[in-house]
Design a protein around this motif. Structure first.
Motif, PDB file in Angstrom:
ATOM      1  N   LYS A 158      78.014  40.170 -15.897  1.00  0.00           N
ATOM      2  CA  LYS A 158      78.739  38.897 -15.978  1.00  0.00           C
ATOM      3  C   LYS A 158      79.926  38.976 -16.929  1.00  0.00           C
ATOM      4  N   LYS A 159      80.055  40.103 -17.624  1.00  0.00           N
ATOM      5  CA  LYS A 159      81.148  40.346 -18.580  1.00  0.00           C
ATOM      6  C   LYS A 159      81.152  39.321 -19.710  1.00  0.00           C
ATOM      7  N   GLU A 160      79.961  39.018 -20.228  1.00  0.00           N
ATOM      8  CA  GLU A 160      79.843  38.098 -21.357  1.00  0.00           C
ATOM      9  C   GLU A 160      80.213  38.804 -22.648  1.00  0.00           C
ATOM     10  N   LYS A 161      80.628  38.014 -23.623  1.00  0.00           N
ATOM     11  CA  LYS A 161      81.016  38.584 -24.914  1.00  0.00           C
ATOM     12  C   LYS A 161      79.799  38.903 -25.783  1.00  0.00           C
ATOM     13  N   ASN A 162      78.735  38.120 -25.672  1.00  0.00           N
ATOM     14  CA  ASN A 162      77.523  38.332 -26.468  1.00  0.00           C
ATOM     15  C   ASN A 162      76.604  39.328 -25.782  1.00  0.00           C
ATOM     16  N   LEU A 163      77.092  40.522 -25.589  1.00  0.00           N
ATOM     17  CA  LEU A 163      76.367  41.539 -24.846  1.00  0.00           C
ATOM     18  C   LEU A 163      75.082  41.973 -25.553  1.00  0.00           C
ATOM     19  N   PHE A 164      75.140  42.148 -26.859  1.00  0.00           N
ATOM     20  CA  PHE A 164      74.003  42.679 -27.620  1.00  0.00           C
ATOM     21  C   PHE A 164      73.254  41.591 -28.385  1.00  0.00           C
ATOM     22  N   TYR A 165      73.236  40.381 -27.867  1.00  0.00           N
ATOM     23  CA  TYR A 165      72.623  39.261 -28.567  1.00  0.00           C
ATOM     24  C   TYR A 165      71.124  39.459 -28.802  1.00  0.00           C
ATOM     25  N   ASP A 166      70.393  39.951 -27.814  1.00  0.00           N
ATOM     26  CA  ASP A 166      68.936  40.100 -27.936  1.00  0.00           C
ATOM     27  C   ASP A 166      68.510  41.286 -28.774  1.00  0.00           C
ATOM     28  N   LEU A 167      69.412  42.178 -29.084  1.00  0.00           N
ATOM     29  CA  LEU A 167      69.024  43.390 -29.801  1.00  0.00           C
ATOM     30  C   LEU A 167      68.691  43.142 -31.267  1.00  0.00           C
ATOM     31  N   TYR A 168      68.952  41.942 -31.786  1.00  0.00           N
ATOM     32  CA  TYR A 168      68.536  41.624 -33.143  1.00  0.00           C
ATOM     33  C   TYR A 168      67.010  41.658 -33.265  1.00  0.00           C
ATOM     34  N   LEU A 169      66.311  41.539 -32.140  1.00  0.00           N
ATOM     35  CA  LEU A 169      64.848  41.575 -32.156  1.00  0.00           C
ATOM     36  C   LEU A 169      64.307  42.914 -32.632  1.00  0.00           C
ATOM     37  N   PHE A 170      65.096  43.974 -32.544  1.00  0.00           N
ATOM     38  CA  PHE A 170      64.627  45.290 -32.932  1.00  0.00           C
ATOM     39  C   PHE A 170      64.370  45.405 -34.429  1.00  0.00           C
ATOM     40  N   LYS A 171      64.899  44.478 -35.201  1.00  0.00           N
ATOM     41  CA  LYS A 171      64.614  44.540 -36.631  1.00  0.00           C
ATOM     42  C   LYS A 171      63.172  44.144 -36.944  1.00  0.00           C
ATOM     43  N   SER A 172      62.474  43.545 -36.007  1.00  0.00           N
ATOM     44  CA  SER A 172      61.074  43.186 -36.222  1.00  0.00           C
ATOM     45  C   SER A 172      60.117  44.176 -35.572  1.00  0.00           C
ATOM     46  N   LEU A 173      60.570  45.387 -35.336  1.00  0.00           N
ATOM     47  CA  LEU A 173      59.698  46.409 -34.746  1.00  0.00           C
ATOM     48  C   LEU A 173      58.605  46.887 -35.688  1.00  0.00           C
ATOM     49  N   TRP A 174      58.715  46.607 -36.961  1.00  0.00           N
ATOM     50  CA  TRP A 174      57.706  47.076 -37.906  1.00  0.00           C
ATOM     51  C   TRP A 174      56.355  46.407 -37.653  1.00  0.00           C
ATOM     52  N   LYS A 175      56.331  45.217 -37.101  1.00  0.00           N
ATOM     53  CA  LYS A 175      55.058  44.526 -36.847  1.00  0.00           C
ATOM     54  C   LYS A 175      54.204  45.255 -35.800  1.00  0.00           C
ATOM     55  N   PRO A 176      54.761  45.586 -34.620  1.00  0.00           N
ATOM     56  CA  PRO A 176      53.925  46.333 -33.674  1.00  0.00           C
ATOM     57  C   PRO A 176      53.641  47.765 -34.131  1.00  0.00           C
ATOM     58  N   ILE A 177      54.495  48.325 -34.979  1.00  0.00           N
ATOM     59  CA  ILE A 177      54.214  49.662 -35.524  1.00  0.00           C
ATOM     60  C   ILE A 177      52.979  49.599 -36.415  1.00  0.00           C
ATOM     61  N   ILE A 178      52.843  48.542 -37.190  1.00  0.00           N
ATOM     62  CA  ILE A 178      51.645  48.374 -38.027  1.00  0.00           C
ATOM     63  C   ILE A 178      50.410  48.209 -37.144  1.00  0.00           C
ATOM     64  N   LEU A 179      50.540  47.470 -36.049  1.00  0.00           N
ATOM     65  CA  LEU A 179      49.406  47.324 -35.120  1.00  0.00           C
ATOM     66  C   LEU A 179      49.007  48.666 -34.515  1.00  0.00           C
ATOM     67  N   LEU A 180      49.989  49.496 -34.176  1.00  0.00           N
ATOM     68  CA  LEU A 180      49.675  50.823 -33.636  1.00  0.00           C
ATOM     69  C   LEU A 180      48.981  51.694 -34.682  1.00  0.00           C
ATOM     70  N   PHE A 181      49.395  51.568 -35.922  1.00  0.00           N
ATOM     71  CA  PHE A 181      48.753  52.351 -36.980  1.00  0.00           C
ATOM     72  C   PHE A 181      47.308  51.897 -37.190  1.00  0.00           C
ATOM     73  N   LEU A 182      47.082  50.587 -37.178  1.00  0.00           N
ATOM     74  CA  LEU A 182      45.706  50.070 -37.281  1.00  0.00           C
ATOM     75  C   LEU A 182      44.858  50.547 -36.097  1.00  0.00           C
ATOM     76  N   ALA A 183      45.426  50.551 -34.911  1.00  0.00           N
ATOM     77  CA  ALA A 183      44.704  51.028 -33.728  1.00  0.00           C
ATOM     78  C   ALA A 183      44.326  52.502 -33.890  1.00  0.00           C
ATOM     79  N   ALA A 184      45.247  53.300 -34.426  1.00  0.00           N
ATOM     80  CA  ALA A 184      44.953  54.731 -34.630  1.00  0.00           C
ATOM     81  C   ALA A 184      43.867  54.914 -35.682  1.00  0.00           C
TER      82      ALA A 184
END
Length: 176
Positions: free
Chosen positions: A145-171
């Protein structure tokens, strides 16, 4: 919404495994093949044997393996507009259910449940990572669509530490 789509993809894999198991078990020949008393004791014989594999080495191996799958779900999903994330989740649900159904032919339910304490942590973390991967579909549609806010959702990657902790607990739990 993305988490719900990921959960439905995982449940689709479980559904496929149950359908395949039920259709396979309808044949009387297959029941005799699986419930043959001669093979019943040897299937899970090594599951209760203690090994010389150190606990922390096992934890690190499990954690690294699950982390590789998690990054395949998230990064691979970004580059494939979420399709790789959904395919891996379907396969993971299928594999989990197939394994449980196969082992249930030879072991009782308490044995199976005693091996699955890690599963809720691992499944939630993988679904969480896959929902990040589904952001690739949004990114792709914004690109078209050629929108200007192309990378708007990528701010979510800063919260990747939460599922990483869940994976560590699972291990940690799975290695016990």
């Amino acid at each position: 919404m993305k988490v719900l789509i990921c959960l439905l993809a995982w449940m689709l894999g479980v559904f496929i495994a149950f359908n395949m198991h039920n259709s396979f078990m309808k044949s009387s020949e297959n029941k005799q093949l699986i419930f043959n008393g001669q093979n019943q004791n040897g299937v899970c014989a090594n599951m209760n044997n203690p090994t010389e594999y150190p606990y922390f080495k096992q934890v690190s191996d499990l954690f690294v393996h699950n982390l590789c799958v998690a990054f395949l779900l998230s990064i691979g999903g970004l580059f494939t507009a979420g399709s790789l994330s959904l395919l891996v989740l379907i396969y993971n649900g299928f594999l989990a259910a197939s394994t449980i159904l196969y082992v249930s032919n030879y072991q009782n339910l308490t044995f199976i449940l005693s091996r699955l304490w890690h599963a809720p942590f691992e499944i939630v973390a993988l679904i969480w990572f896959a929902s990040f991967g589904l952001s690739g579909a949004t990114l792709f549609s914004r690109f078209l669509k050629k929108e200007k806010n192309l990378f708007y959702d990528l701010y979510l990657f800063k919260s990747l530490w939460k599922p990483i902790i869940l994976l560590f607990l699972a291990a940690l739990i799975e290695a016990i």
